[in-house]
Structures are given as C-alpha cells and as structure tokens.
Motif scaffolding. Structure first.
Motif, PDB file in Angstrom:
ATOM      1  N   PRO A  35      -7.448   0.845  13.452  1.00  0.00           N
ATOM      2  CA  PRO A  35      -6.883   0.952  11.930  1.00  0.00           C
ATOM      3  C   PRO A  35      -8.106   1.067  11.172  1.00  0.00           C
ATOM      4  O   PRO A  35      -7.923   1.616   9.898  1.00  0.00           O
ATOM      5  N   ARG A  51     -10.087   2.648   6.071  1.00  0.00           N
ATOM      6  CA  ARG A  51      -9.048   2.480   6.913  1.00  0.00           C
ATOM      7  C   ARG A  51      -8.809   4.103   7.362  1.00  0.00           C
ATOM      8  O   ARG A  51      -9.012   4.829   6.640  1.00  0.00           O
ATOM      9  N   LYS A  53      -6.622   6.957   9.752  1.00  0.00           N
ATOM     10  CA  LYS A  53      -5.463   7.706  10.166  1.00  0.00           C
ATOM     11  C   LYS A  53      -5.602   9.038  11.055  1.00  0.00           C
ATOM     12  O   LYS A  53      -5.937   9.965  10.317  1.00  0.00           O
ATOM     13  N   THR A  94      -2.970   4.819  -0.303  1.00  0.00           N
ATOM     14  CA  THR A  94      -2.624   3.741   0.629  1.00  0.00           C
ATOM     15  C   THR A  94      -2.377   2.436   0.172  1.00  0.00           C
ATOM     16  O   THR A  94      -2.575   2.055  -0.983  1.00  0.00           O
ATOM     17  N   ILE A  96      -0.883  -1.665   1.339  1.00  0.00           N
ATOM     18  CA  ILE A  96      -0.625  -2.723   2.293  1.00  0.00           C
ATOM     19  C   ILE A  96       0.659  -3.055   2.351  1.00  0.00           C
ATOM     20  O   ILE A  96       1.188  -3.651   1.335  1.00  0.00           O
ATOM     21  N   ASP A  97       1.301  -3.194   3.497  1.00  0.00           N
ATOM     22  CA  ASP A  97       2.762  -3.722   3.652  1.00  0.00           C
ATOM     23  C   ASP A  97       2.417  -5.298   3.997  1.00  0.00           C
ATOM     24  O   ASP A  97       1.820  -5.600   5.272  1.00  0.00           O
ATOM     25  N   SER A 100       4.435  -6.271   7.614  1.00  0.00           N
ATOM     26  CA  SER A 100       3.955  -5.992   8.650  1.00  0.00           C
ATOM     27  C   SER A 100       2.352  -6.013   8.951  1.00  0.00           C
ATOM     28  O   SER A 100       1.868  -5.814   9.910  1.00  0.00           O
ATOM     29  N   GLN A 102       0.617  -3.753   7.878  1.00  0.00           N
ATOM     30  CA  GLN A 102      -0.025  -2.512   8.341  1.00  0.00           C
ATOM     31  C   GLN A 102      -0.349  -1.899   7.059  1.00  0.00           C
ATOM     32  O   GLN A 102       0.166  -2.230   5.945  1.00  0.00           O
ATOM     33  N   THR A 103      -1.247  -0.734   7.182  1.00  0.00           N
ATOM     34  CA  THR A 103      -1.622   0.285   6.167  1.00  0.00           C
ATOM     35  C   THR A 103      -0.281   1.277   5.934  1.00  0.00           C
ATOM     36  O   THR A 103      -0.019   1.884   7.034  1.00  0.00           O
ATOM     37  N   VAL A 104       0.112   1.587   4.806  1.00  0.00           N
ATOM     38  CA  VAL A 104       1.105   2.590   4.733  1.00  0.00           C
ATOM     39  C   VAL A 104       0.430   3.679   3.968  1.00  0.00           C
ATOM     40  O   VAL A 104      -0.135   3.560   2.810  1.00  0.00           O
ATOM     41  N   ASP A 148     -13.237  -6.244  13.651  1.00  0.00           N
ATOM     42  CA  ASP A 148     -12.410  -5.343  12.859  1.00  0.00           C
ATOM     43  C   ASP A 148     -13.129  -3.928  12.847  1.00  0.00           C
ATOM     44  O   ASP A 148     -12.478  -2.806  12.763  1.00  0.00           O
TER      45      ASP A 148
END
Length: 215
Positions: A35, A51, A53, A94, A96-97, A100, A102-104, A148
């Motif tokens: 990620p 980040r 995708k 982008t 941050i959730d 979760s 996670q990156t949305v 990371d």
C-alpha cells in the motif's frame, strides 16, 4: 450501516500510464503490491513517500504529499523520458478510513467526518507519520519506518545499495517513534510533531526522532 470515518489527506494523486509497472519497480523501494512506497535518491534519502494503487500493469495511481509533488516530478523527469510513461494529475482524492486503517481512493468529494485532533491521535496510536509534517524530504528512509517502505526481495531500485548496507551491517543513526513529551530530552521535545493530549494518561505525546546510539 455505520458511516465511514474518513479523513482527507493533503495529497495530490498522480496517474502513471504506459509501462507503469516496469517504471515503478526500478525506481521505488517497495513492492508494487504494497500500500505504501517511496521514491529515493541514490543515497537512500527520501524524495517522496506515497500511497499507491494498481489499476493495471499499465496504470498506477500514486498519492503524493502536496509538499513533495514538485520535487518528485523534477526527480522523475529523466526517468520518464527513458521509460516512455506519462504522468498526469488525477481526479482521485485519497482518504484514510480510521476503522479499517485503509486508504480510500475516490473521485467524488467528501467532507472530513473526523476532527483534526481525532486524526492525529489515530496516527499516533497506529504509527502513521506524515511526510511534510513528521518527517521531511532528504530523510534517510530507514529512519522513518523501513517495514512500510522497503522490500529487500523485489530486486534493484534506486538507492538500494546504501539502504541495504545500513540494513545488513548497522542501524540507522536515528528513528522516528511515538513518545511522551515529558519523557523526552528538551532538545527532542522541542522538535516533537503531531502533538496531542493522550486521553488515557492526560500527557502530551507526538512523533519524535530519537538517537539509536543510546538504545
């Protein structure tokens, strides 16, 4: 259904098209299925942490801290010409959730549904420093968080030699941790970032670089 707790990052999303996988694999420090990733110079120092995708082998999106965009594009100029890829701004944003972690990625506008202090506390609790806030360009990547941002199995990448040398033979001179202000020496406390009151202890905590020589 519980509403998402989202925080919009102050990032610019760039689209990389063409031979995107080949281009990124040779010039970034992490695997393309991770990620997070990083663009480094030949000395293993940060140009930008991002980040990422995967859309397809021929297209990736990267979310770049706004403070790093110009420096990254300048760094990539010669590599783009050689690799025949196209880099352009994307309509995606982008977030941050916080539930979760996670990156949305979304091309529709959203309002932040959490406060600034709540997001800072989330970042401290989950060891999520931000470039431009908690560390800057030209920081050695292993000082931040190598797990990371670095893969030691992906093959060659720009900056690999100094990164691997420190990883295999020594340790970085300093590291970024979460600490309490009242436990830090005054010089470290003065440079602490993302400070917020810990709701459990009532003490101030934040990100701070500490020397590895004393550990």
């Amino acid at each position: 259904m519980r509403p998402l707790r989202l925080y919009k990052l102050n990032d610019t999303v760039l689209s990389i098209k063409g031979n995107a996988s080949g281009f990124l694999n040779g010039i970034t420090s992490n695997g393309l299925d991770a990620p997070l990733n990083a663009f480094l110079n030949q000395h293993g120092r940060i140009i930008a942490t991002v980040r990422q995708k995967k859309i397809s082998d021929n297209e990736f999106l990267i979310s770049v801290p706004a403070i790093s965009v110009d420096g990254l594009l300048k760094h990539l100029e010669r590599y783009v010409k050689l690799s025949h890829v196209q880099i352009a701004p994307s309509a995606y944003r982008t977030f941050i959730d916080l539930d979760s972690f996670q990156t949305v990625w979304d091309d529709k506008p959203h309002m932040n549904s959490v406060s600034e202090d709540e997001f800072v506390l989330f970042r401290l609790d989950h060891q999520v420093p931000l470039m431009g806030v908690d560390y800057q360009a030209d920081e050695f990547i292993l000082n931040v968080h190598e797990d990371d941002y670095v893969s030691y199995t992906k093959g060659c990448f720009l900056g690999q030699e100094p990164v691997a040398k420190v990883h295999n033979r020594a340790q970085p001179s300093r590291r970024l941790i979460v600490g309490f202000e009242d436990q830090c020496p005054s010089q470290e406390a003065a440079k602490m970032t993302s400070k917020v009151k810990d709701p459990q202890s009532g003490r101030i905590k934040g990100f701070v670089f500490v020397s590895n020589r004393s550990s």
